[in-house]
Design a protein around this motif. Structure first.
Motif, PDB file in Angstrom:
ATOM      1  N   ILE A   1      10.340 -16.256 -18.382  1.00  0.00           N
ATOM      2  CA  ILE A   1       9.329 -16.328 -19.454  1.00  0.00           C
ATOM      3  C   ILE A   1       8.014 -16.890 -18.895  1.00  0.00           C
ATOM      4  CG2 ILE A   1       8.735 -17.442 -21.661  1.00  0.00           C
ATOM      5  CD1 ILE A   1      11.021 -15.625 -22.192  1.00  0.00           C
TER       6      ILE A   1
ATOM      7  N   GLY B   1       5.789 -13.750 -18.152  1.00  0.00           N
ATOM      8  CA  GLY B   1       5.178 -13.617 -19.467  1.00  0.00           C
ATOM      9  C   GLY B   1       3.706 -14.040 -19.472  1.00  0.00           C
TER      10      GLY B   1
ATOM     11  N   LEU C   1       7.454  -8.600 -21.041  1.00  0.00           N
ATOM     12  CA  LEU C   1       6.828  -9.721 -20.315  1.00  0.00           C
ATOM     13  C   LEU C   1       5.759  -9.112 -19.410  1.00  0.00           C
ATOM     14  CD1 LEU C   1      10.014 -11.885 -19.602  1.00  0.00           C
ATOM     15  CD2 LEU C   1       8.204 -12.342 -21.261  1.00  0.00           C
TER      16      LEU C   1
ATOM     17  N   HIS D   1       3.837 -15.351 -24.921  1.00  0.00           N
ATOM     18  CA  HIS D   1       5.267 -15.614 -24.688  1.00  0.00           C
ATOM     19  C   HIS D   1       5.491 -17.109 -24.489  1.00  0.00           C
ATOM     20  CE1 HIS D   1       4.752 -11.377 -23.108  1.00  0.00           C
ATOM     21  NE2 HIS D   1       5.660 -11.222 -24.079  1.00  0.00           N
ATOM     22  N   HIS D   2       4.594 -17.727 -23.722  1.00  0.00           N
ATOM     23  CA  HIS D   2       4.724 -19.174 -23.489  1.00  0.00           C
ATOM     24  C   HIS D   2       4.675 -19.923 -24.823  1.00  0.00           C
ATOM     25  CE1 HIS D   2       2.921 -18.450 -19.187  1.00  0.00           C
ATOM     26  NE2 HIS D   2       4.090 -17.863 -19.377  1.00  0.00           N
TER      27      HIS D   2
ATOM     28  N   GLU E   1       5.284  -6.264 -27.949  1.00  0.00           N
ATOM     29  CA  GLU E   1       4.857  -7.526 -27.359  1.00  0.00           C
ATOM     30  C   GLU E   1       5.976  -8.219 -26.591  1.00  0.00           C
ATOM     31  OE1 GLU E   1       4.479  -6.654 -30.527  1.00  0.00           O
ATOM     32  OE2 GLU E   1       2.318  -6.243 -30.532  1.00  0.00           O
ATOM     33  N   ASN E   2       7.197  -7.728 -26.726  1.00  0.00           N
ATOM     34  CA  ASN E   2       8.300  -8.385 -26.016  1.00  0.00           C
ATOM     35  C   ASN E   2       8.406  -7.992 -24.543  1.00  0.00           C
ATOM     36  OD1 ASN E   2       8.795  -9.418 -28.540  1.00  0.00           O
ATOM     37  ND2 ASN E   2      11.027  -9.181 -28.396  1.00  0.00           N
TER      38      ASN E   2
ATOM     39  N   TYR F   1       7.937 -19.380 -26.905  1.00  0.00           N
ATOM     40  CA  TYR F   1       9.284 -19.785 -26.469  1.00  0.00           C
ATOM     41  C   TYR F   1       9.368 -21.109 -25.709  1.00  0.00           C
ATOM     42  CZ  TYR F   1       9.897 -14.732 -27.293  1.00  0.00           C
ATOM     43  OH  TYR F   1       9.907 -13.481 -27.837  1.00  0.00           O
TER      44      TYR F   1
ATOM     45  N   VAL G   1      11.894  -9.342 -23.508  1.00  0.00           N
ATOM     46  CA  VAL G   1      12.607 -10.346 -24.289  1.00  0.00           C
ATOM     47  C   VAL G   1      13.362  -9.630 -25.413  1.00  0.00           C
ATOM     48  CG1 VAL G   1      12.407 -12.378 -25.758  1.00  0.00           C
ATOM     49  CG2 VAL G   1      10.879 -12.102 -23.785  1.00  0.00           C
TER      50      VAL G   1
END
Lengths: 681, 681
Positions: free
Chosen positions: A146, A150, A287, A154-155, A284-285, A158, A241
């Protein structure tokens, strides 16, 4: 574990056959002339040296481990289900001390120090290794992916929950059919422009994700590596993700998960298999640090070459490899602490006196079994320290050039291979050196052996990793490097004149350094002292240079004869792997030599020099056939090395206890009443 | 498990460096000139050859194993208590088929055939190894002690119930403080003339019996080894039958038993510790075949020398050692069956063709990892067959002279060491060669590795066993042999002129045989073909002779210099052990060579010759440094051997499947869906 028929040089202090090569007593004479005095070891000071920059972090982990030491017994007594929960709970509790999040940015609750995170992880290897691996899965692999692959969103989404262990995830790269050759993964993520989603699918049975830690039970998210397809075009492997469980732990629609079941060890980690049946995830998932797909379905990346892009992505994930190597080295310390301490308490057979049996460690064979492994553990420790420091600089952006990054990747791969094989071998030898007591679970070897076993093949199969090292050497980490599989490497090397290959490779510089040090060339054999670090380094460098250029020549010759490149590679493969190993061994010796050279004069330096000499000469002895075959070792010299090793062992024998004590493995993590509290009261 | 930095000779078929020693292509030419044709292997016929005289017995065991195959899963899923009961039940059920009692006299329900009992036991190693070890404890150790050390009234009292498994017992020799040095046991049995009883006492904490199989749960009787004291005089270690539990399983007064708890493996065997606090047993409970105490308290024995008496007693118990060695060899077959078959199904990376990944076994390195181990397994198998046959003759009274018995003891010790180290190494290499799948318990390696681990140190620590072999060589199994510990051996050897030692030793005969075969002496290096069995045997014999006489010289020189004999021994110890190993390796090669030589011409002979050559040349290659140091191998020859090994591997590759198939491990015992049913459907 002396399984092979390797007969020692018959040239110990009690001299060899009179009919044989005359004995040169030179080294023994030098030894007494030089006024050698047995060093005293200041244990806390040596621990400080070993702990280095991150002593505080290592001590935090030691304290945490001691607090949760009952987990070592739980591993034996609990059911698999209960033990998995127990391990998870310990991991989450440790996370609250900050030790597991040191590599994450401070804004997300991390420590912002990658070097510290490696130090913390390595030290976990003193304890239960399911905890170590679960930490590695959650914070290293899942969290690392991630973080490194990412973007900010993403940061933001998650990292904070991930760092506390509230959000558990898994790293779904390996498939049943592809572990080493990750570029050929069979899972596919197809972009559906209409819904702006990716559709993730397991395309055939061997493409199921396998051996995935955290998958069987605890992961809510998976970072899934899959072939990205956009508008009918494949762009190679990318990471996504993918939610796999809801907040209550129910597996989501389209996802199927099976438990991998009992394993040889690490049964506190819930490994599993995952199948995806058209699972839809938002665009958007993906990375997207290195590549993205626009809503309209256009693939974009700053790195044009798809293979290079893939290896750049993978390159950001090498921290896991560095951590596993370090864990192997530290697990070896636990084994050596036990075996050395037992050998200093346990007696068997009368030998030097009537009516008193001899301590095991006063037997020459027992010294030969344990002390070179102890020396090698110190050597690998300092090599690992150097590697972790370089990794910290690269991942922190202190160093950015690509050549350095590729070199670092090779070094990480090679150190992981050597460190984990060393663990397997050392734990086995130490177990056998403790006899029947070593077989009882309470005495620690059972878990050490079973839990570390997989280290040699996960996070990169060791043989494949050494090939990777060799590939880097042969191509001088050329930009084409990332574009090459084995065949590519063969073609690349054989496409050049051999001289060009050698000139281009890093090893060319080695020869110059050998010449600088030993201008006499062929006469070094007679001139240099065995304990001269320059002699030892010259031997390691010569071997590396010679093996690497030999591989290049053999590859080229095979192709010139019209053989199939794959066939050529197959026949030269053991030589290729030897090249990788020779390179890493040289780096290890350089790191150890540099470390000792930088120390102020004194007993600590003397003690470490004994270990460094023992490491270097043991390695030369193990490979003495090769050195003789290549005219770099005479029979007399070879025997002198064996004699010197015996002498070094006897010098290290009186400080052996202090040398293992300095590893500072918490007493709580050693258990082993039958070994450490011998004789029973 | 390639942990050491051993660099291969760079002389494969793709030739080495042009600057190096010129390539001799002789062997390759001979190969094609000789019209080499790939052999076809008739699997059932090869199985018959391997099974030998006892094919029927082996097949009975195979059938039994297949019937109880669910026990392999039980080992993973059951609690320790339940699994122990399950294993006991299986053992008792197997006993009813006759397979476990084959070594006992027919009048007590046994089979009256010691060779058959060894064959049956070895074959059990294809299955769950707790069952194997429990069988070994009950019928081999406990039953063997009653049979071999007891008289008719002991046989009448115990054997019938023991053979059916109705009466369970244990073999209480090892103590926490003494495993290898059994003469120094601390348990004492004092004769009380008034009551005509022995009083058995654990004299101090380290003298408790330890690691005793069957003790924690199932044994009602123990054969206890204790120092016999009569009227204040000690007569050394003797064996006594001591009841430890009543018929309901309650531990008797004066006896204390603790569970050894969880172990690395073999958790179906209930190992425990036993303390005796003045336990009284009738005078008749002394196992009195070799010595007795009269009611009035007079000690009587036909063997005057107490040490010799002790070693005569021990000598009758070597069947256990032979069995463990055989079990190690057969466990290796299970591992190789899995790894070879997986390597013939699993593909990784494109190599020789685009779009098709290569089978693992088509990689040169993979062949190098597995096939020499396969060859060595065959070699050890035939050596074991020869050993078992000799043991049968000695224990059945066909051969009775003492020299032969001592030789047999040494051979049993050495074969056990080599066979069990081979198992540890082979299982490890095979596990790694199966990657992550090899780590899952369902795929068999977990149990194989954990269960066999203790083989290297129980029934005699392997390093101590090889010392025993060397002691026999150095003293030519002199009658003084039994009277000698390490110091005695040093003093004996050094009390003679070195020439006398060498003349007296068996190895002297070796030199004559080498001369007969190769009259050219030093020129053999150039003249003999690498694949000439006489060349290979001469190399093994030369090494043995040279190492043994070298040890004698070094021991003598040390003493002549005034060193303490124990110190001399300690310094020469690795050389002593190498002497033992060289001897056993020579016996192994002789057995394999004799076996193949006796075969009729045909494909089976060709196939076994490939394996025999690969075994012999791999062993020489592994020790090539020593051969070079001793002028018996030129650099060119050394490289030619490495090249030949590569060539042999490629010839064995097409018949590898048949070669493991011939081991005939029942499919039920292999489990391993991820390996054998690859790819998943």
């Amino acid at each position: 574990m002396a399984t092979d028929t390797v007969t020692p040089s018959s040239a110990e202090d009690v001299p060899a056959e009179p009919g044989g090569t005359p004995q040169t007593d030179t080294d023994a004479q030098v030894e007494s002339k030089s006024g050698y005095r047995q060093p005293q070891v200041d244990v806390p000071a040596l621990t400080r040296l070993l702990d280095g920059k991150y002593a505080e972090v290592r001590n935090l982990v030691r304290t945490n481990l001691a607090e949760y030491s009952s987990i070592l017994e739980d591993a034996e007594t609990m059911s698999t289900d209960d033990f998995r929960e127990r391990v998870k709970d310990v991991v989450v509790e440790m996370a609250s001390t900050g030790q597991t999040g040191m590599g994450f940015p401070e804004e997300y609750g991390g420590g912002g120090d990658i070097g510290a995170s490696i130090a913390a992880f390595e030290t976990l290897a003193y304890g239960d290794l399911s905890v170590l691996v679960k930490v590695g899965v959650q914070f290293g692999l899942f969290g690392g992916a991630i973080l490194q692959l990412g973007s900010k969103h993403h940061h933001d989404a998650y990292l904070e929950d991930l760092v506390t262990g509230k959000l558990m995830g898994c790293f779904a790269m390996t498939e049943s059919g592809h572990g080493s050759n990750v570029q050929a993964l069979g899972t596919v993520a197809t972009y559906d422009v209409a819904s702006q989603e990716f559709v993730v699918t397991t395309t055939h049975e061997a493409a199921r994700k396998d051996y995935i830690g955290n998958a069987a039970k605890h992961a809510r998210l998976a970072v899934v590596f899959a072939q990205l397809e956009v508008a009918g075009e494949s762009h190679g492997v990318h990471a996504f993700v993918v939610p796999v469980r809801d907040e209550d732990g129910n597996v989501l629609d389209g996802v199927r998960i099976e438990d991998d079941g009992r394993k040889m060890g690490l049964n506190g980690v819930d490994n599993g298999r995952i199948w995806f049946d058209g699972v839809r995830i938002p665009r958007e998932n993906l990375l997207n640090r290195f590549a993205d797909v626009t809503p309209a379905g256009v693939y974009e990346s700053d790195i044009e070459n798809p293979n290079r892009r893939f290896f750049t992505m993978l390159g950001t994930l090498i921290q896991g490899r560095v951590c596993v190597g370090g864990a192997g080295i530290n697990a070896s310390k636990v084994a050596l602490t036990l075996a050395v301490k037992y050998a200093l308490r346990r007696r068997q057979f009368e030998a030097t006196q009537e009516d008193t049996e001899e301590l095991l460690l006063d037997y020459g064979m027992h010294q030969r079994r344990l002390l070179p492994l102890l020396a090698r553990t110190y050597a690998l420790h300092f090599a690992q320290e150097e590697l972790a420091s370089q990794l910290h600089d690269v991942l922190s952006g202190v160093v950015e050039d690509e050549h350095t990054q590729r070199e670092l990747e090779a070094r990480a791969a090679g150190t992981k291979a050597l460190g984990t094989w060393h663990a397997t071998r050392t734990i086995q030898e130490c177990r056998e050196a403790c006899g029947g007591a070593g077989y009882l679970s309470v005495n620690r070897f059972a878990a050490l052996k079973a839990d570390t076993d997989v280290f040699t093949t996960f996070e990169g199969d060791n043989t494949v990793l050494l090939q990777l090292v060799a590939k880097g050497l042969l191509t001088d980490y050329a930009s084409e490097f990332s574009d090459m599989d084995q065949l590519g490497m063969v073609r690349f090397v054989t496409g050049l004149a051999v001289e060009t290959v050698i000139e281009r490779t890093a090893v060319n510089k080695l020869l110059e350094r050998i010449r600088d040090v030993l201008p006499g060339g062929d006469e070094w054999d007679q001139e240099a002292g065995l304990l001269d670090p320059d002699y030892q380094l010259a031997m390691f460098r010569f071997r590396e240079e010679h093996v690497v250029s030999g591989v290049a020549r053999r590859l080229k010759r095979g192709i010139d004869r019209g053989m199939n490149p794959g066939e050529v590679f197959s026949r030269v493969q053991d030589h290729v792997i030897a090249a990788g190993r020779a390179h890493v061994e040289r780096l290890v010796l350089e790191a150890f030599t540099a470390k000792t050279a930088a120390l102020p004069d004194g007993d600590q330096k003397v003690a470490l020099n004994l270990l460094c000499d023992l490491y270097a000469l043991s390695a030369i002895e193990a490979d003495r056939a090769w050195f003789m075959e290549h005219g770099r070792l005479s029979v007399a010299r070879s025997k002198a090395i064996s004699r010197e090793i015996g002498s070094l062992c006897r010098k290290i024998r009186p400080i052996a206890d202090e040398l293992v004590e300095a590893f500072a493995v918490p007493r709580e993590m050693l258990r082993s009443p039958d070994l450490l509290e011998w004789p029973p009261a």
